[in-house]
Motif scaffolding. Sequence first.
Motif, PDB file in Angstrom:
ATOM      1  N   MET A   9       0.836  -1.176   0.000  1.00 39.24           N
ATOM      2  CA  MET A   9       0.000   0.000   0.000  1.00 39.24           C
ATOM      3  C   MET A   9       0.885   1.245   0.000  1.00 39.24           C
ATOM      4  N   THR A  10       0.562   2.201  -0.839  1.00 36.73           N
ATOM      5  CA  THR A  10       1.314   3.442  -0.944  1.00 36.73           C
ATOM      6  C   THR A  10       0.682   4.494  -0.058  1.00 36.73           C
ATOM      7  N   TYR A  11       1.517   5.183   0.714  1.00 37.50           N
ATOM      8  CA  TYR A  11       1.012   6.263   1.556  1.00 37.50           C
ATOM      9  C   TYR A  11       0.866   7.524   0.727  1.00 37.50           C
ATOM     10  N   GLU A  12      -0.276   8.178   0.881  1.00 39.32           N
ATOM     11  CA  GLU A  12      -0.552   9.428   0.189  1.00 39.32           C
ATOM     12  C   GLU A  12      -1.023  10.448   1.205  1.00 39.32           C
ATOM     13  N   THR A  13      -0.515  11.660   1.109  1.00 42.21           N
ATOM     14  CA  THR A  13      -1.040  12.722   1.953  1.00 42.21           C
ATOM     15  C   THR A  13      -2.406  13.135   1.402  1.00 42.21           C
ATOM     16  N   THR A  14      -3.128  13.887   2.178  1.00 36.92           N
ATOM     17  CA  THR A  14      -4.431  14.378   1.725  1.00 36.92           C
ATOM     18  C   THR A  14      -4.271  15.251   0.479  1.00 36.92           C
ATOM     19  N   LEU A  15      -3.228  16.058   0.457  1.00 35.83           N
ATOM     20  CA  LEU A  15      -2.981  16.921  -0.700  1.00 35.83           C
ATOM     21  C   LEU A  15      -2.637  16.099  -1.941  1.00 35.83           C
ATOM     22  N   GLN A  16      -1.827  15.057  -1.784  1.00 35.36           N
ATOM     23  CA  GLN A  16      -1.482  14.193  -2.924  1.00 35.36           C
ATOM     24  C   GLN A  16      -2.727  13.481  -3.449  1.00 35.36           C
ATOM     25  N   ARG A  17      -3.552  12.995  -2.556  1.00 32.29           N
ATOM     26  CA  ARG A  17      -4.780  12.301  -2.963  1.00 32.29           C
ATOM     27  C   ARG A  17      -5.712  13.267  -3.696  1.00 32.29           C
ATOM     28  N   ALA A  18      -5.837  14.489  -3.167  1.00 35.17           N
ATOM     29  CA  ALA A  18      -6.691  15.487  -3.822  1.00 35.17           C
ATOM     30  C   ALA A  18      -6.139  15.843  -5.202  1.00 35.17           C
ATOM     31  N   SER A  19      -4.817  15.966  -5.299  1.00 36.11           N
ATOM     32  CA  SER A  19      -4.184  16.287  -6.578  1.00 36.11           C
ATOM     33  C   SER A  19      -4.421  15.174  -7.599  1.00 36.11           C
ATOM     34  N   ARG A  20      -4.280  13.940  -7.172  1.00 37.13           N
ATOM     35  CA  ARG A  20      -4.493  12.799  -8.069  1.00 37.13           C
ATOM     36  C   ARG A  20      -5.954  12.746  -8.509  1.00 37.13           C
ATOM     37  N   ARG A  21      -6.853  12.964  -7.568  1.00 37.36           N
ATOM     38  CA  ARG A  21      -8.284  12.944  -7.916  1.00 37.36           C
ATOM     39  C   ARG A  21      -8.643  14.091  -8.863  1.00 37.36           C
ATOM     40  N   LEU A  22      -8.005  15.224  -8.673  1.00 42.13           N
ATOM     41  CA  LEU A  22      -8.240  16.352  -9.576  1.00 42.13           C
ATOM     42  C   LEU A  22      -7.766  16.020 -10.988  1.00 42.13           C
ATOM     43  N   LEU A  23      -6.573  15.429 -11.095  1.00 42.74           N
ATOM     44  CA  LEU A  23      -6.079  15.018 -12.420  1.00 42.74           C
ATOM     45  C   LEU A  23      -7.004  13.963 -13.026  1.00 42.74           C
ATOM     46  N   ALA A  24      -7.442  13.012 -12.223  1.00 49.24           N
ATOM     47  CA  ALA A  24      -8.365  11.980 -12.716  1.00 49.24           C
ATOM     48  C   ALA A  24      -9.654  12.618 -13.232  1.00 49.24           C
ATOM     49  N   GLY A  25     -10.195  13.559 -12.473  1.00 48.42           N
ATOM     50  CA  GLY A  25     -11.421  14.241 -12.891  1.00 48.42           C
ATOM     51  C   GLY A  25     -11.219  15.036 -14.172  1.00 48.42           C
ATOM     52  N   LEU A  26     -10.079  15.699 -14.271  1.00 47.86           N
ATOM     53  CA  LEU A  26      -9.764  16.454 -15.482  1.00 47.86           C
ATOM     54  C   LEU A  26      -9.681  15.530 -16.692  1.00 47.86           C
ATOM     55  N   MET A  27      -9.024  14.390 -16.512  1.00 49.03           N
ATOM     56  CA  MET A  27      -8.905  13.429 -17.613  1.00 49.03           C
ATOM     57  C   MET A  27     -10.278  12.911 -18.035  1.00 49.03           C
ATOM     58  N   MET A  28     -11.122  12.574 -17.059  1.00 49.35           N
ATOM     59  CA  MET A  28     -12.455  12.064 -17.392  1.00 49.35           C
ATOM     60  C   MET A  28     -13.289  13.142 -18.073  1.00 49.35           C
ATOM     61  N   MET A  29     -13.199  14.383 -17.571  1.00 48.44           N
ATOM     62  CA  MET A  29     -13.955  15.484 -18.167  1.00 48.44           C
ATOM     63  C   MET A  29     -13.500  15.723 -19.609  1.00 48.44           C
ATOM     64  N   MET A  30     -12.180  15.720 -19.840  1.00 48.26           N
ATOM     65  CA  MET A  30     -11.677  15.928 -21.201  1.00 48.26           C
ATOM     66  C   MET A  30     -12.078  14.767 -22.111  1.00 48.26           C
ATOM     67  N   GLY A  31     -12.097  13.566 -21.558  1.00 48.84           N
ATOM     68  CA  GLY A  31     -12.537  12.418 -22.351  1.00 48.84           C
ATOM     69  C   GLY A  31     -13.967  12.587 -22.834  1.00 48.84           C
ATOM     70  N   VAL A  32     -14.841  13.005 -21.933  1.00 52.75           N
ATOM     71  CA  VAL A  32     -16.250  13.241 -22.294  1.00 52.75           C
ATOM     72  C   VAL A  32     -16.352  14.380 -23.299  1.00 52.75           C
ATOM     73  N   LEU A  33     -15.557  15.428 -23.080  1.00 50.15           N
ATOM     74  CA  LEU A  33     -15.590  16.583 -23.978  1.00 50.15           C
ATOM     75  C   LEU A  33     -15.207  16.208 -25.409  1.00 50.15           C
ATOM     76  N   HIS A  34     -14.394  15.167 -25.571  1.00 53.53           N
ATOM     77  CA  HIS A  34     -14.038  14.709 -26.916  1.00 53.53           C
ATOM     78  C   HIS A  34     -15.257  14.193 -27.674  1.00 53.53           C
ATOM     79  N   PHE A  35     -16.261  13.737 -26.963  1.00 44.30           N
ATOM     80  CA  PHE A  35     -17.489  13.271 -27.608  1.00 44.30           C
ATOM     81  C   PHE A  35     -18.481  14.418 -27.778  1.00 44.30           C
ATOM     82  N   VAL A  36     -18.519  15.327 -26.830  1.00 48.79           N
ATOM     83  CA  VAL A  36     -19.449  16.460 -26.883  1.00 48.79           C
ATOM     84  C   VAL A  36     -19.052  17.447 -27.978  1.00 48.79           C
ATOM     85  N   ALA A  37     -17.754  17.671 -28.132  1.00 48.10           N
ATOM     86  CA  ALA A  37     -17.248  18.641 -29.107  1.00 48.10           C
ATOM     87  C   ALA A  37     -16.277  17.954 -30.073  1.00 48.10           C
TER      88      ALA A  37
END
Length: 136
Positions: free
Chosen positions: A1-29
């Motif tokens: 198990m890898t230890y992640e700080t709260t900030l690292q976890r939030a940063s990773r989740r933000l990047l994940a959300g950005l990637m998913m949003m951009m993926g959807v945007l490729h279909f919308v536009a």
Amino acid sequence: MTYETTLQRASRRLLAGLMMMMGVLHFVAADTFAAIIPEALPWHLPLVYISGVAEAALGVLLLAESTRSLAAWGCIALFVAVFPANIYWALHPELVVPGPEWLPKPSETALWLRLPMQFLLIAWALRFTGVATRVR
């Protein structure tokens, strides 16, 4: 198990959300994204859909610890792969097909500023490959 700080976890989740949003945007536009692909490449719309699926999938894979490193390397590869389209867009802003009304057309300055942002995205994803923790 890898230890992640709260900030690292939030940063990773933000990047994940950005990637998913951009993926959807490729279909919308899709037409907008297809217009920025260099003319030398064939099958613009299929490439847009493939990259959209890849972005969304990589975003999802970033969320799981077991696939995080692989997903981060995939994000880096994707950021490198789409860089020519971003250069093409900056050089030819007039080729952009208008997207949905709610999606504003970026200024020429924004298109040029987007280029160094690709390197920031690569550095961001690199933090989740596990390389930095192995080097320490």
